[in-house]
Design a protein around this motif. Sequence first.
Motif, PDB file in Angstrom:
ATOM      1  N   MET A   1      -2.468   7.736  -7.205  1.00  0.00           N
ATOM      2  CA  MET A   1      -1.759   6.459  -7.145  1.00  0.00           C
ATOM      3  C   MET A   1      -2.388   5.522  -6.138  1.00  0.00           C
ATOM      4  O   MET A   1      -2.410   4.301  -6.334  1.00  0.00           O
ATOM      5  N   ALA A   2      -2.920   6.075  -5.045  1.00  0.00           N
ATOM      6  CA  ALA A   2      -3.659   5.230  -4.105  1.00  0.00           C
ATOM      7  C   ALA A   2      -4.896   4.661  -4.780  1.00  0.00           C
ATOM      8  O   ALA A   2      -5.315   3.525  -4.504  1.00  0.00           O
ATOM      9  N   GLY A   3      -5.506   5.453  -5.693  1.00  0.00           N
ATOM     10  CA  GLY A   3      -6.657   4.966  -6.458  1.00  0.00           C
ATOM     11  C   GLY A   3      -6.292   3.817  -7.366  1.00  0.00           C
ATOM     12  O   GLY A   3      -7.064   2.862  -7.519  1.00  0.00           O
ATOM     13  N   VAL A   4      -5.102   3.888  -7.975  1.00  0.00           N
ATOM     14  CA  VAL A   4      -4.632   2.778  -8.818  1.00  0.00           C
ATOM     15  C   VAL A   4      -4.450   1.517  -7.971  1.00  0.00           C
ATOM     16  O   VAL A   4      -4.833   0.412  -8.373  1.00  0.00           O
ATOM     17  N   ALA A   5      -3.865   1.685  -6.779  1.00  0.00           N
ATOM     18  CA  ALA A   5      -3.652   0.538  -5.893  1.00  0.00           C
ATOM     19  C   ALA A   5      -4.993  -0.070  -5.469  1.00  0.00           C
ATOM     20  O   ALA A   5      -5.135  -1.297  -5.412  1.00  0.00           O
ATOM     21  N   LEU A   6      -5.985   0.786  -5.203  1.00  0.00           N
ATOM     22  CA  LEU A   6      -7.295   0.267  -4.818  1.00  0.00           C
ATOM     23  C   LEU A   6      -7.947  -0.483  -5.974  1.00  0.00           C
ATOM     24  O   LEU A   6      -8.535  -1.555  -5.790  1.00  0.00           O
ATOM     25  N   PHE A   7      -7.837   0.068  -7.183  1.00  0.00           N
ATOM     26  CA  PHE A   7      -8.402  -0.615  -8.349  1.00  0.00           C
ATOM     27  C   PHE A   7      -7.763  -1.986  -8.534  1.00  0.00           C
ATOM     28  O   PHE A   7      -8.445  -2.973  -8.832  1.00  0.00           O
ATOM     29  N   ALA A   8      -6.449  -2.052  -8.350  1.00  0.00           N
ATOM     30  CA  ALA A   8      -5.756  -3.342  -8.464  1.00  0.00           C
ATOM     31  C   ALA A   8      -6.274  -4.325  -7.426  1.00  0.00           C
ATOM     32  O   ALA A   8      -6.445  -5.519  -7.717  1.00  0.00           O
ATOM     33  N   THR A   9      -6.535  -3.833  -6.219  1.00  0.00           N
ATOM     34  CA  THR A   9      -7.062  -4.706  -5.163  1.00  0.00           C
ATOM     35  C   THR A   9      -8.449  -5.212  -5.514  1.00  0.00           C
ATOM     36  O   THR A   9      -8.780  -6.384  -5.288  1.00  0.00           O
ATOM     37  N   VAL A  10      -9.278  -4.326  -6.072  1.00  0.00           N
ATOM     38  CA  VAL A  10     -10.634  -4.738  -6.469  1.00  0.00           C
ATOM     39  C   VAL A  10     -10.560  -5.781  -7.567  1.00  0.00           C
ATOM     40  O   VAL A  10     -11.287  -6.781  -7.548  1.00  0.00           O
ATOM     41  N   TYR A  11      -9.689  -5.559  -8.542  1.00  0.00           N
ATOM     42  CA  TYR A  11      -9.552  -6.529  -9.620  1.00  0.00           C
ATOM     43  C   TYR A  11      -9.054  -7.868  -9.082  1.00  0.00           C
ATOM     44  O   TYR A  11      -9.522  -8.936  -9.496  1.00  0.00           O
ATOM     45  N   LEU A  12      -8.113  -7.805  -8.156  1.00  0.00           N
ATOM     46  CA  LEU A  12      -7.573  -9.021  -7.547  1.00  0.00           C
ATOM     47  C   LEU A  12      -8.669  -9.789  -6.820  1.00  0.00           C
ATOM     48  O   LEU A  12      -8.750 -11.021  -6.918  1.00  0.00           O
TER      49      LEU A  12
ATOM     50  N   TYR B   1       3.459  -4.926   1.404  1.00  0.00           N
ATOM     51  CA  TYR B   1       2.055  -5.276   1.163  1.00  0.00           C
ATOM     52  C   TYR B   1       1.662  -4.974  -0.283  1.00  0.00           C
ATOM     53  O   TYR B   1       1.022  -5.786  -0.958  1.00  0.00           O
ATOM     54  N   VAL B   2       2.060  -3.809  -0.764  1.00  0.00           N
ATOM     55  CA  VAL B   2       1.747  -3.425  -2.140  1.00  0.00           C
ATOM     56  C   VAL B   2       2.484  -4.323  -3.122  1.00  0.00           C
ATOM     57  O   VAL B   2       1.928  -4.717  -4.166  1.00  0.00           O
ATOM     58  N   VAL B   3       3.734  -4.684  -2.806  1.00  0.00           N
ATOM     59  CA  VAL B   3       4.507  -5.552  -3.693  1.00  0.00           C
ATOM     60  C   VAL B   3       3.838  -6.920  -3.837  1.00  0.00           C
ATOM     61  O   VAL B   3       3.652  -7.444  -4.939  1.00  0.00           O
ATOM     62  N   VAL B   4       3.472  -7.515  -2.692  1.00  0.00           N
ATOM     63  CA  VAL B   4       2.817  -8.826  -2.713  1.00  0.00           C
ATOM     64  C   VAL B   4       1.493  -8.744  -3.464  1.00  0.00           C
ATOM     65  O   VAL B   4       1.150  -9.623  -4.268  1.00  0.00           O
ATOM     66  N   SER B   5       0.724  -7.680  -3.230  1.00  0.00           N
ATOM     67  CA  SER B   5      -0.559  -7.510  -3.922  1.00  0.00           C
ATOM     68  C   SER B   5      -0.353  -7.412  -5.427  1.00  0.00           C
ATOM     69  O   SER B   5      -1.128  -7.978  -6.214  1.00  0.00           O
ATOM     70  N   SER B   6       0.701  -6.719  -5.840  1.00  0.00           N
ATOM     71  CA  SER B   6       0.986  -6.560  -7.269  1.00  0.00           C
ATOM     72  C   SER B   6       1.323  -7.894  -7.921  1.00  0.00           C
ATOM     73  O   SER B   6       0.868  -8.199  -9.025  1.00  0.00           O
ATOM     74  N   VAL B   7       2.133  -8.695  -7.224  1.00  0.00           N
ATOM     75  CA  VAL B   7       2.484 -10.016  -7.750  1.00  0.00           C
ATOM     76  C   VAL B   7       1.244 -10.896  -7.863  1.00  0.00           C
ATOM     77  O   VAL B   7       1.034 -11.591  -8.873  1.00  0.00           O
ATOM     78  N   LEU B   8       0.411 -10.875  -6.824  1.00  0.00           N
ATOM     79  CA  LEU B   8      -0.826 -11.654  -6.858  1.00  0.00           C
ATOM     80  C   LEU B   8      -1.744 -11.191  -7.985  1.00  0.00           C
ATOM     81  O   LEU B   8      -2.430 -12.000  -8.619  1.00  0.00           O
ATOM     82  N   LEU B   9      -1.762  -9.887  -8.235  1.00  0.00           N
ATOM     83  CA  LEU B   9      -2.594  -9.350  -9.316  1.00  0.00           C
ATOM     84  C   LEU B   9      -2.144  -9.888 -10.663  1.00  0.00           C
ATOM     85  O   LEU B   9      -2.980 -10.248 -11.512  1.00  0.00           O
ATOM     86  N   ILE B  10      -0.835  -9.967 -10.871  1.00  0.00           N
ATOM     87  CA  ILE B  10      -0.309 -10.490 -12.137  1.00  0.00           C
ATOM     88  C   ILE B  10      -0.768 -11.924 -12.346  1.00  0.00           C
ATOM     89  O   ILE B  10      -1.250 -12.294 -13.426  1.00  0.00           O
ATOM     90  N   PHE B  11      -0.647 -12.750 -11.308  1.00  0.00           N
ATOM     91  CA  PHE B  11      -1.079 -14.142 -11.423  1.00  0.00           C
ATOM     92  C   PHE B  11      -2.596 -14.235 -11.614  1.00  0.00           C
ATOM     93  O   PHE B  11      -3.092 -15.119 -12.336  1.00  0.00           O
ATOM     94  N   THR B  12      -3.343 -13.329 -11.000  1.00  0.00           N
ATOM     95  CA  THR B  12      -4.794 -13.336 -11.143  1.00  0.00           C
ATOM     96  C   THR B  12      -5.194 -13.025 -12.576  1.00  0.00           C
ATOM     97  O   THR B  12      -6.072 -13.681 -13.151  1.00  0.00           O
ATOM     98  N   VAL B  13      -4.575 -12.013 -13.151  1.00  0.00           N
ATOM     99  CA  VAL B  13      -4.884 -11.643 -14.535  1.00  0.00           C
ATOM    100  C   VAL B  13      -4.598 -12.802 -15.483  1.00  0.00           C
ATOM    101  O   VAL B  13      -5.352 -13.069 -16.425  1.00  0.00           O
ATOM    102  N   ILE B  14      -3.506 -13.532 -15.229  1.00  0.00           N
ATOM    103  CA  ILE B  14      -3.111 -14.624 -16.120  1.00  0.00           C
ATOM    104  C   ILE B  14      -3.947 -15.876 -15.892  1.00  0.00           C
ATOM    105  O   ILE B  14      -4.436 -16.505 -16.846  1.00  0.00           O
ATOM    106  N   LEU B  15      -4.150 -16.237 -14.633  1.00  0.00           N
ATOM    107  CA  LEU B  15      -4.755 -17.534 -14.311  1.00  0.00           C
ATOM    108  C   LEU B  15      -6.250 -17.467 -14.028  1.00  0.00           C
ATOM    109  O   LEU B  15      -6.971 -18.427 -14.289  1.00  0.00           O
ATOM    110  N   ASN B  16      -6.708 -16.357 -13.477  1.00  0.00           N
ATOM    111  CA  ASN B  16      -8.110 -16.285 -13.072  1.00  0.00           C
ATOM    112  C   ASN B  16      -8.632 -14.856 -13.187  1.00  0.00           C
ATOM    113  O   ASN B  16      -8.691 -14.124 -12.209  1.00  0.00           O
ATOM    114  N   PRO B  17      -9.015 -14.431 -14.408  1.00  0.00           N
ATOM    115  CA  PRO B  17      -9.446 -13.044 -14.620  1.00  0.00           C
ATOM    116  C   PRO B  17     -10.665 -12.632 -13.793  1.00  0.00           C
ATOM    117  O   PRO B  17     -10.911 -11.443 -13.628  1.00  0.00           O
TER     118      PRO B  17
END
Length: 591
Positions: A232-243, A278-294
């Motif tokens: 699960m930490a790996g999933v969080a890191l992948f999300a951060t990299v994508y963000l 921190y993880v919650v905020v990162s997750s929200v930012l990731l959602i907006f990134t996927v939608i607005l700026n892949p």
Amino acid sequence: MTIVGIVALFLLDDRMRTGLIVSFIMAIIALSSVVVTGYAGQVSLAQLTIAGVAGFLLGPIANTFHLPFPIAPLVAAICAAALGVVIGLPALRIRGLTVAVVTLAMAFAVEAIWFRNGDIVGTSGVEAPKPSLFGWDLSIGQGLEYPRVTFGVLVLLVLVAVAVSVALLRRSRLGTEMLAVRANERSAAAAGVSVVRVKILAFAIGAFIAGIGGSLLAYQQQTVTFDSYSAMAGVALFATVYLAGITSVAGGILAGVSAANGLIFIFVDELWSVSGWYVVVSSVLLIFTVILNPEGIVGPAHSVLANRRAAALRDKAKASPDAHATDAIPTEELPAQPRVLDRTGQSELILTDVSVKYGGAVALSDVSLDVPKGALVGLIGPNGAGKTTLMDAITGFADYTGDVTLSGSSMGGLAPHNRIRAGLGRTFQAIELYDDLSVTENVKVGRTAAVHRPDVKTEHTDIGHLTEVFELLGITEISERPAGELSQGQRQLVSIARALAGSPNLLLLDEPAGGLDSTESRWLGERLRRICESGVTILMVDHDMDLVLSICDEVHVLNFGELIASGSPAEIRSNRTVAEAYLGREAQVHG
């Protein structure tokens, strides 16, 4: 970056310095995701777990085999690379989201079977050795000496080396092949790229980089436990990299700085207690990134730089008095009479009773024809006649019975990329360019076929050959523009250029005039004639009858998967069967 990092290591207090060191390490692991996902397009959620493989092996390798630093972490990284290849094997047969699910499942399996297994690891974890080189202590230190600047500098130097290597990989032939596979596996194979080889190398290189990062994380923690390498930490890191931006080195480095327990995390925690937010905020930012700026946070900066380069090239093209106008239309008429073909020699392509079935439907039925060397041959027929299916059979994308012979050698059993390397070139009806790559990068992918052909001269694999191809097709002035910015006609020419870059003996063109008006078709026809006169045999599928009948030396006609006529353009015009099946009775009367 190196100087700024070193200065920060000396100026920051202990906690912030620890966060900076963790950021350096996580940036290295993030760069492994840049290679696997950003370059090769394979979504792997197991990179942190792969890093953990090296971390858990580091101590046993150093203690059992008495391997010193830096040999021990390199061996651990090689072991991680081997496991990374195993984890990536399913990607050879599956794509997209399924790859992510499989890699995540395998990460959980490794964690459960190994990392959390007290019989293997023990209840207190695995102690990591202290790195030293020539008697110089490079460890992170303990007590009041924790964290030591020396260890931070070591990690920073490794990060710089990895970042430079990943950047160089992006510019290499292998990097270009990875980007081609990411964009379109079918098109990459048609350019001579071994998709299987590229995927395996991507997982191996990415896992090796992750292993280096995992070893450094073990040195930093001193006692290795499952917590830092959990799935699960790996999933969080992948999300951060994508963000941050998973397609670039800058995005990987930013991901390290933004990772949990990294510099930004600790800085924010100093101001406000972030706890689980921190993880919650990162997750929200990731959602907006996927939608607005892949492309991630670094995407806009890359876009600005790309636009500036494109603008500079356009200005240069306008300023050049002898600029090659890509949109210019030739005024000369195409030859009214076909050339006389020499049939005394060996044919370039021979099809013998080629049939293709999809379930119970017959797409092709016992098609036999031959294409003479140096000829420009048309293949026509109504929609659904089997033209593209025949192209797929020739290039190995469709299973068939019968025989396909190229230059006297049977293509039976050869994979598509090996057929391309045997002397075929192929374009697609959908064009299938890599829109986020420049024209030059698109065309360079096609050089893969020429590089692997012993019968092709060295000059056909270098930049000089690409220049000749650009000049032949009149696309020199758009060579540095992104393919996504091109007009339909320009995209057709770039697709043909990519196929020609492999120095094919036979060029297969599927609807090259699709979407072009009559004037543009004439312009394209003139260039196809020039390609044929340069020594390349062409088999062309197109619905533009004026183009096919004006430039082709001979024409074959398919209808409902069967070959119903073959002959010169004049013979095809006057053939009653063809008129009824395809051209129409009115066309026969006026022909």
